[in-house]
Enzyme design. Structure first.
Site, PDB file in Angstrom:
ATOM      1  N   LEU A  92       0.847  -1.192   0.000  1.00 42.60           N
ATOM      2  CA  LEU A  92       0.000   0.000   0.000  1.00 42.60           C
ATOM      3  C   LEU A  92       0.883   1.242   0.000  1.00 42.60           C
ATOM      4  CD1 LEU A  92      -2.549  -1.066   2.754  1.00 42.60           C
ATOM      5  CD2 LEU A  92      -2.824  -1.247   0.291  1.00 42.60           C
ATOM      6  N   ASP A  93       0.443   2.298  -0.676  1.00 46.36           N
ATOM      7  CA  ASP A  93       1.212   3.546  -0.594  1.00 46.36           C
ATOM      8  C   ASP A  93       0.656   4.407   0.543  1.00 46.36           C
ATOM      9  OD1 ASP A  93      -1.029   4.816  -1.490  1.00 46.36           O
ATOM     10  OD2 ASP A  93      -0.341   5.043  -3.551  1.00 46.36           O
ATOM     11  N   SER A  94       1.219   5.612   0.695  1.00 47.21           N
ATOM     12  CA  SER A  94       0.863   6.396   1.881  1.00 47.21           C
ATOM     13  C   SER A  94      -0.598   6.836   1.855  1.00 47.21           C
ATOM     14  CB  SER A  94       1.792   7.598   2.001  1.00 47.21           C
ATOM     15  OG  SER A  94       1.759   8.353   0.812  1.00 47.21           O
TER      16      SER A  94
ATOM     17  N   ARG B  37      -4.148  11.489  -6.431  1.00 50.90           N
ATOM     18  CA  ARG B  37      -3.264  10.593  -7.184  1.00 50.90           C
ATOM     19  C   ARG B  37      -2.733  11.251  -8.460  1.00 50.90           C
ATOM     20  NH1 ARG B  37      -2.462   6.099  -4.818  1.00 50.90           N
ATOM     21  NH2 ARG B  37      -3.924   5.574  -3.170  1.00 50.90           N
TER      22      ARG B  37
END
Lengths: 137, 111
Positions: A92-94, B37
């Protein structure tokens, strides 16, 4: 006012209920009702506000694992272990981590302050934090 | 103010503003996530980052204090005003850029 009265009544009734459950548990001959076990589990799945006591570590972990397994960005559900790191083990990213921590908040009906939420990067940290919160349920 | 904190504030604000409205809430989550994102690969010293974060924080406070859900009941709408909703009246509007909440010291009218 009704609410206060209801709460008081619940609080008064709680010891009685608890002891009744305990008595029932003792009175049951050991191993006589194997089939009764799922019933007990189903009963515990419903959490009452009046049901005091602390969360068990295993229960906290299994609920966090459930939250994580419902999160489609986790790379492999098999990687969800008690010590899994959100970024290193689960991929998972931040931003995902923020989402996971918020989902955990929702699951345990608490709000984690920013400074604490920033420290939670792994499953064991999350479990530890939840166990340290008396309001978590 | 870090981007992650802004992200969390925004997500929380959406949860407050669109509570119980799963469709809108999901759409808000998606939109917030998409917005962050899009910028996630910017270099750390990019000059557009600070304004983008400030924008996110402003949206968060707007969602929290200036969005109210309404449900139509017969002829009228029932509004869900919560504790973060900004409430002003004709007098407070002259005070300018202050956030007005109930329970605060500032009481209006004849109080």
């Amino acid at each position: 006012m009704f609410r206060t009265a209801a709460l008081t009544a619940a609080r008064v009734a709680r010891p009685a209920v608890a002891s009744a459950v305990r008595v029932a548990g003792v009175a049951r001959p050991a191993g006589a009702f194997v089939a009764a076990v799922p019933k007990v589990a189903a009963f515990q799945a419903v959490r009452f506000y009046s049901a005091g006591g602390h969360l068990k570590k295993e229960e906290v972990f299994s609920r966090i694992a459930q939250v994580l397994s419902g999160f489609d960005k986790v790379n492999d559900p098999k990687n969800i272990t008690e010590t899994a790191h959100f970024a290193n083990d689960l991929g998972l990213d931040s931003l995902d981590t923020v989402e996971v921590v918020m989902a955990i908040e929702e699951e345990f009906s608490i709000e984690i302050p920013d400074k604490d939420a920033d420290q939670i990067h792994s499953v064991d940290k999350a479990v530890e934090y939840i166990l340290s919160q008396p309001d978590a349920n | 103010m870090s981007a992650l904190q802004a992200y969390r504030h925004l997500m929380r604000a959406a949860r407050v503003a669109f509570d119980g409205d799963a469709r809108t809430l999901t759409a808000a989550y998606e939109s917030i996530s998409r917005g962050f994102r899009e910028n996630q690969n910017l270099p750390a010293n990019d000059p557009t980052i600070a304004p983008a974060i400030a924008h996110a924080e402003e949206v968060a406070s707007f969602l929290r204090s200036n969005v109210v859900q309404g449900r139509k009941e017969g002829e009228s709408y029932k509004l869900r005003i919560h504790q973060d909703t900004e409430r002003g009246d004709n007098d407070t509007i002259k005070l300018g850029n202050q956030s007005i909440k109930i329970g605060e010291e500032h009481k209006c009218c004849s109080a």
